[in-house]
Design an enzyme around this catalytic site. Sequence first.
Site, short mmCIF file in Angstrom:
data_model
loop_
_atom_site.label_atom_id
_atom_site.label_comp_id
_atom_site.label_asym_id
_atom_site.label_seq_id
_atom_site.Cartn_x
_atom_site.Cartn_y
_atom_site.Cartn_z
CD GLU A 196 -3.41 1.15 2.48
OE1 GLU A 196 -2.72 0.66 3.72
OE2 GLU A 196 -3.82 2.37 2.42
CB ALA A 333 0.77 -2.34 11.69
CD GLU A 335 -4.77 -2.03 5.44
OE1 GLU A 335 -3.80 -1.31 5.74
OE2 GLU A 335 -5.68 -1.63 4.38
CG ASN A 336 -0.46 -7.01 4.21
OD1 ASN A 336 -0.12 -5.91 3.15
ND2 ASN A 336 0.94 -6.95 5.08
CD GLU A 369 -3.23 -1.95 10.46
OE1 GLU A 369 -4.02 -2.14 9.52
OE2 GLU A 369 -2.42 -0.90 10.46
CG HIS A 372 -7.80 -1.74 7.77
ND1 HIS A 372 -8.28 -0.74 7.10
CD2 HIS A 372 -6.70 -0.83 8.01
CE1 HIS A 372 -7.56 0.81 7.54
NE2 HIS A 372 -6.72 0.49 7.48
CD GLU A 391 -5.31 3.60 6.50
OE1 GLU A 391 -5.88 3.45 7.91
OE2 GLU A 391 -5.36 2.64 6.34
#
Length: 933
Positions: A196, A333, A335-336, A369, A372, A391
Amino acid sequence: MLLLLGRRVPLSFVHRLTTCCPSSLSRPVLVSSVLIKLRAITRITHSTVFVSAAGQNTGTMPERRPFVRLPTDVYPVNYGLCLKPDLIDFTFEGKLEALVEVTQATNQIVMNCADIDIITASFAPQGGEEINATGFNYQNEDEKVTLSFPSALQKGSGTLKIDFVGELNDKMKGFYRSKYTASAGEIRYAAVTQFEATDARRAFPCWDEPAIKATFDIALIVPKDRVALSNMNVIDRKPYPDDENLVEVKFATTPIMSTYLVAFVIGEYDYVESQSSDGVTVRVYTPVGKAEQGKFALEVATKTLPFYKDYFNVPYPLPKIDLIAIADFAAGAMENWGLVTYRETALLIDPKNSCSSSRQWVALVVGHELAHQWFGNLVTMEWWTHLWLNEGFASWIEYLCVDHCFPEYDIWTQFVSADYTRALDLDALDSSHPIEVNVGHPSEVDEIFDAISYSKGASVIRMLHNYIGDEDFRKGMNAYLLKFQHKNASTEDLWDCLEQASGKPIAAVMGSWTKQMGFPIIVVDQEQQGDDRILKISQKKFCASGPHNGEYCPSWMVPISICTSEDPKCTKLKVLLDRPETTITLSGVNPDQWVKINPGTVGFYRIQYSSSMLESLLPGVRDLSLQPVDRLGLQNDLFSLSRAGMISTVEVLKLMEAFVNEPNYTVWSDLSCNLGVLSSLLSHTDFHEEIQEFIRDLFTPIGLELGWDSKPGEGHLDALLRGLVLGKLGKAGHKPTLEEARRRFRDHVDGKQVLPADLRSPVYLTVLKHGDSATLDTMLKLHKQADMQEEKNRIERVLGAISAPDLIQKVLNFALSEEVRPQDTVSVIGGVAGSSKQGRKAAWKFVKDNWEELYNRYQGGFLISRLIKLTVDGFAIDKMAAEVKSFFESHPAPAAERTVQQCCENILLNAAWLKRDADDIHQYLLQRKAPPV
Ligand code: BES
Ligand code: ZN
């Protein structure tokens, strides 16, 4: 949380137009080394040409072409991706086999591609013959590649195959290397990803836009003794035929997802594992030997997943989620989907050596995270213009989650100090921007990861939640997630769902907050008529530089709530202010009751009370009858009004003195932060010592009450308050605190009595502030010995407190040394700039002198914005604004342009504030000590 926008973008028209014949470049290794050199050349051209903030061409620079999104004539359905990183040579080889759909016959495929080199490419229509691409035209500036085919690809499905090579870079973006020390002291590297916003294209050629979703089948070829992770669970692991030291690890097919959420990690890790009540396998991966430090995050994550499942009424869709600590990591961090990556300090907690604020931070980041995974991953913004949805929402709900897991943190009051007031401060600037902002080029996207998207976004969602009520809000959220799951959505889509659920005019109300920048100041006056209190309420735009009379004045749809001293916790009346002014009648309010606007400090606005109203509220600060969050809000509003020149700073100092009996940590913390701003401003005067004395006097009673040692029955907030107060007293030169801090520091260093984790920051700060070169050396030794990144960061952040000029220089040099992780250099330099007048000057000079290295280190990403802000925001002389502006005109940082403007505006505001109020402040500080006549 460290965050930070028109339009200005790097412009290079020196495009590298490479047309290479695939068959002539069959050896990847050779190709990669040649191309890495080529890339270095391209990079230099990258940062050479810019347009100014006003969008004008600055001097010699050519006009930039408008940003264009990828064509839609070919889009991906599934990416079959195999990557083989080399952890010694820092290169990787990749094979992409993408199932694509051609919607219109074409003989070109345009994809995103940056810093990777294509070796061969071919296209095979379903059931048809493979056609080799004859040309790869890299448009470096646009981060795209155009693959040309000798004949047209016909409408229908087909397979696109691309072989490519790239570098495991050291820039903390794309597919990069992260350094760690193995148990025998040997330096090794992990290969990790951060995609990202727009860096998946640095790992494989792809359609790198959030709305172009596809499924992914990922395989990694890695050394057999390494852990290999990706978004999904492993489905196969077998020896790699060509090399017995390698294995091929295959992962299950992902759901349809955006490229920026793809991730892989190859390295050495331990883990702790648990199962959430809803059957998801949760693992926290830590550095080898530190699995214990993953337990806290594991507990938070296993509690959080069911919380969100219940809140959204939508299950987490993947079978597993991994949370992993990465040593070199630019953001906090990421959030994959299914593989969330963290800085070590945002994930690891050691029961003995971690402080209370670290636990709280870990809980917030995990909460953020994981939110997300639904809001962002399952439903994704259509374009980066709607980044704030991701966000802002996650930055709001992380608090809801932490409040659920740790009610004792009183986290919502902390929200007001950490996010709400920060957003108000930034959004009061003329150089702020609307929440929804058009973005195109990657540097523009990087720029909006700032306090407007995060903190203002979170604040307006909090206001909205309060306006709608939890029940309808959840109903609307659930409808939104169900309607758009596995798809993309825009801000309007969310408003529609919430409007349906609540029957309220959400789009109209919220549009006024997200489409225009800034916020209102609500001006209130009152009159008593019998048992009625008549309130005259009006709104105008709040500007950090004071009222801009005569200008066009925007207005907002403002949900206003009102309480009285009869029941300070309970809202007596709610109205929606949808015009410039209105009159409200509160019945049954007798003359000696106070009336407070915005109880809970939920509405995103400042308030200017008439003097009679304000006077009636002030006793509520002293006798604590006002709620903590309202005491905090009142103090913060008045502080902000004083900076804008709307009231005298002396009034604020008087108000601050009314807080001597304050018991609440967050109220103290906010006040302390504002006093820090004032102290920094007054460091430009010759009466800096007087404000230190003011600070000492204000904090001494609470310091004495708390003492140094925790008492039985104390909790989280007591620990935070003690650390805050002792640090403040120590820094301000309170003798008894300094002496005790020195004593405890000696005992700590001598191994006689280890300092409890919560006392370390205040003690380190105090001894350094009043320390010499021996103190600094001791601290650097502690840094070297520290095994935990948290302890290293703790020390790094306070090093700048040292006073002697030669020692300040030593700290600055240390910031760029191997001892400091690349992402942490920013806080060391920022710590120097924020500590003293000398520090600020030295840090600015250091940034200028080392600009190229710093810019290159962060590739102009968001860390450079943070560095600039931390370094120059505190200046208070007009000419410094001009100097900063001129430096960045000749040293452009496209992703930081708005930050630079904001800093220049802040410097001018500081200078005006100082000129306006310095004498009065000085007089006040002198007379409060004078014996009464
Ligand atoms: N999506 C971001 C990570 C990110 C930040 C990617 C900037 C690219 C650029 C992530 O969800 C995030 O917001 N992380 C925060 C921490 C969070 C607790 C506020 C961060 O990195 O500061
Ligand atoms: Zn986020």
